[in-house]
Design an enzyme around this catalytic site. Structure first.
Site, short mmCIF file in Angstrom:
data_model
loop_
_atom_site.label_atom_id
_atom_site.label_comp_id
_atom_site.label_asym_id
_atom_site.label_seq_id
_atom_site.Cartn_x
_atom_site.Cartn_y
_atom_site.Cartn_z
N TYR A 53 146.79 4.98 128.87
CA TYR A 53 147.46 6.29 128.88
C TYR A 53 148.76 6.21 129.66
O TYR A 53 148.88 5.42 130.60
CB TYR A 53 146.55 7.34 129.54
CG TYR A 53 145.34 7.74 128.76
CD1 TYR A 53 145.15 7.37 127.43
CD2 TYR A 53 144.34 8.52 129.35
CE1 TYR A 53 144.02 7.75 126.74
CE2 TYR A 53 143.21 8.91 128.65
CZ TYR A 53 143.05 8.52 127.35
OH TYR A 53 141.93 8.91 126.66
N SER A 236 138.73 15.91 122.75
CA SER A 236 139.38 16.79 121.77
C SER A 236 138.51 17.97 121.38
O SER A 236 138.35 18.26 120.19
CB SER A 236 139.80 16.01 120.51
OG SER A 236 140.87 15.14 120.78
N LEU A 238 139.26 20.90 121.48
CA LEU A 238 140.14 21.86 120.79
C LEU A 238 140.77 21.23 119.56
O LEU A 238 141.75 21.76 119.02
CB LEU A 238 141.23 22.36 121.75
CG LEU A 238 140.73 23.20 122.92
CD1 LEU A 238 141.89 23.55 123.86
CD2 LEU A 238 140.05 24.47 122.43
N GLY A 241 144.38 20.53 119.64
CA GLY A 241 145.17 21.76 119.69
C GLY A 241 145.05 22.63 118.47
O GLY A 241 145.51 23.78 118.47
N LEU A 243 142.50 24.18 117.25
CA LEU A 243 141.68 25.37 117.48
C LEU A 243 142.37 26.44 118.33
O LEU A 243 141.88 27.55 118.43
CB LEU A 243 140.34 24.97 118.09
CG LEU A 243 139.36 24.35 117.09
CD1 LEU A 243 138.20 23.65 117.80
CD2 LEU A 243 138.82 25.41 116.12
N THR A 244 143.52 26.09 118.92
CA THR A 244 144.28 27.14 119.61
C THR A 244 144.94 28.08 118.61
O THR A 244 145.30 29.21 118.95
CB THR A 244 145.40 26.53 120.48
OG1 THR A 244 146.40 25.93 119.64
CG2 THR A 244 144.84 25.48 121.44
N GLY A 245 145.14 27.61 117.38
CA GLY A 245 145.83 28.39 116.37
C GLY A 245 147.33 28.19 116.34
O GLY A 245 148.01 28.72 115.46
N LYS A 246 147.86 27.39 117.26
CA LYS A 246 149.32 27.27 117.36
C LYS A 246 149.95 26.51 116.19
O LYS A 246 151.17 26.59 115.98
CB LYS A 246 149.71 26.61 118.68
CG LYS A 246 149.26 25.17 118.86
CD LYS A 246 149.60 24.69 120.27
CE LYS A 246 149.06 23.29 120.54
NZ LYS A 246 149.30 22.88 121.94
#
Length: 347
Positions: A53, A236, A238, A241, A243-246
């Site tokens: 990372y 993961s 989400l 990301g 599932l945030t809807g963004k």
């Protein structure tokens, strides 16, 4: 915040784990340190890193930087005991780490020493193999994964040899526990069997992708984890990301993960946006924030020890922390199962 046992290690971890894969890329050092401070304040005691990372993308010049940023926090704050620190040994194919060498008894002490130096700690609480040498069906490889070419004898010998090397690290006090990542049910079962027969640390955990959009673990690993006391660590939760809807409607917000990796590692498909919309409809129907609902759902599955999530910015972390207070009713869980039946494996 709730705490759960990490396998049979005697270590207890918070139901949410702070992921650090953006530390040093999307998340600058001062922001990363602020996240660590806030997570601790909220009751999170578990932190997950890896020698490769940060990501998005992985670059030779940044490999190890996330561990270094955690290390500068440890040096500044002097609170090593506040965290259960997990990191990972990269393996075959990661060309920026040891030239893409596979995991072997010889690479383990070198990798451990490197992580200890960067993290500025004396002992790693949970040391994980990032993925199996033999390959993996994870990261959307499940659609074409073929294990028929594997050499079972070679795989089991590798397990015995590397567990021996890990046992030597435990003996010299550099690691406390051993975990897997991107493993299969068969692979995990063999790691457990070999440890029992030949010695070496027992696999305490397995870290695989798992979310409302990626529920493969329900059909195999869940049973193994429950019956063998292996803590499941969803990454993961989400869905990168989604599932945030963004990203709905094909949006690519500036600075978001999708602005760096447009297809989100193969997660962008024609069906995924409908699945996200269905999850959001359930959240609205039950008066819940969809991000907090998704995180709470992943963390409260009966085979899960801790759900790993990351935040690019402190405000995102603050938002996610509300998941600890979410109550998941039977009616809500049933509604989410219906979404899964209607939108199975959307990527």
């Amino acid at each position: 915040m709730r705490r759960n046992p990490l396998g049979r290690t005697g270590i207890e971890v918070s139901e949410f784990c702070l992921g650090t894969m953006t530390f040093g890329s999307q998340t600058p050092e001062d922001e990363a340190h602020a996240q660590m401070d806030r997570a601790l304040e909220a009751g999170i005691n578990f932190l997950d890193c890896a020698e490769m990372y940060p990501v998005n993308p992985v670059r030779a010049e940044t490999v190890g930087l996330s561990e270094e940023i955690v290390g500068t926090w440890v040096a500044r704050a002097g609170r090593r005991d506040a965290w259960v620190v997990a990191t990972k040994h990269s393996g075959e194919g990661m060309r920026h780490v040891r030239g893409g060498a596979p995991i072997t008894p010889d690479t383990i002490p070198v990798a451990v020493e490197g992580s200890l130096r960067r993290l500025k700690i004396d002992c790693i609480d949970l040391y994980q193999f990032h993925w199996p040498n033999r390959g993996s069906y994870h990261f959307r490889k499940n659609w074409r994964y073929d294990p028929s070419g594997q050499d079972r004898v070679e795989t089991l010998a590798h397990m015995e040899d590397t567990l021996g090397a890990l046992a030597r690290e435990v003996e010299r006090g550099t690691i406390r526990a051993f975990g897997l990542s991107n493993e299969t049910a068969w692979g995990t079962a063999q790691w457990l069997r070999v440890a029992e027969a030949a010695g070496g640390p027992r696999a305490a955990s397995i870290q695989n992708e798992y979310s409302l959009l990626a529920r493969m673990a329900d059909t195999d690993l869940a049973e193994l984890c429950v019956n063998e006391d292996v803590g499941f660590l969803p990454f993961s939760p989400l869905a990168a990301g989604l599932l945030t809807g963004k990203y709905q409607g094909g949006a690519i917000p500036p600075g978001s993960r999708r602005s760096h990796v447009e297809n989100l590692g193969g997660r962008i498909t024609p069906r995924v946006f409908g699945a996200v919309a269905a999850c959001h409809e359930v959240a609205g129907r039950f008066g819940l924030d969809p991000v907090q609902m998704a995180l709470a759902w992943a963390a409260r599955r009966p085979f899960v020890a801790s759900a790993i999530f990351g935040a690019t910015r402190l405000a995102q972390l603050e938002h996610a922390l509300g998941a600890a207070e979410v109550v998941l009713s039977d009616e809500l869980l049933a509604a989410l199962d219906e979404v899964h039946r209607a939108h199975p494996m959307p990527y």
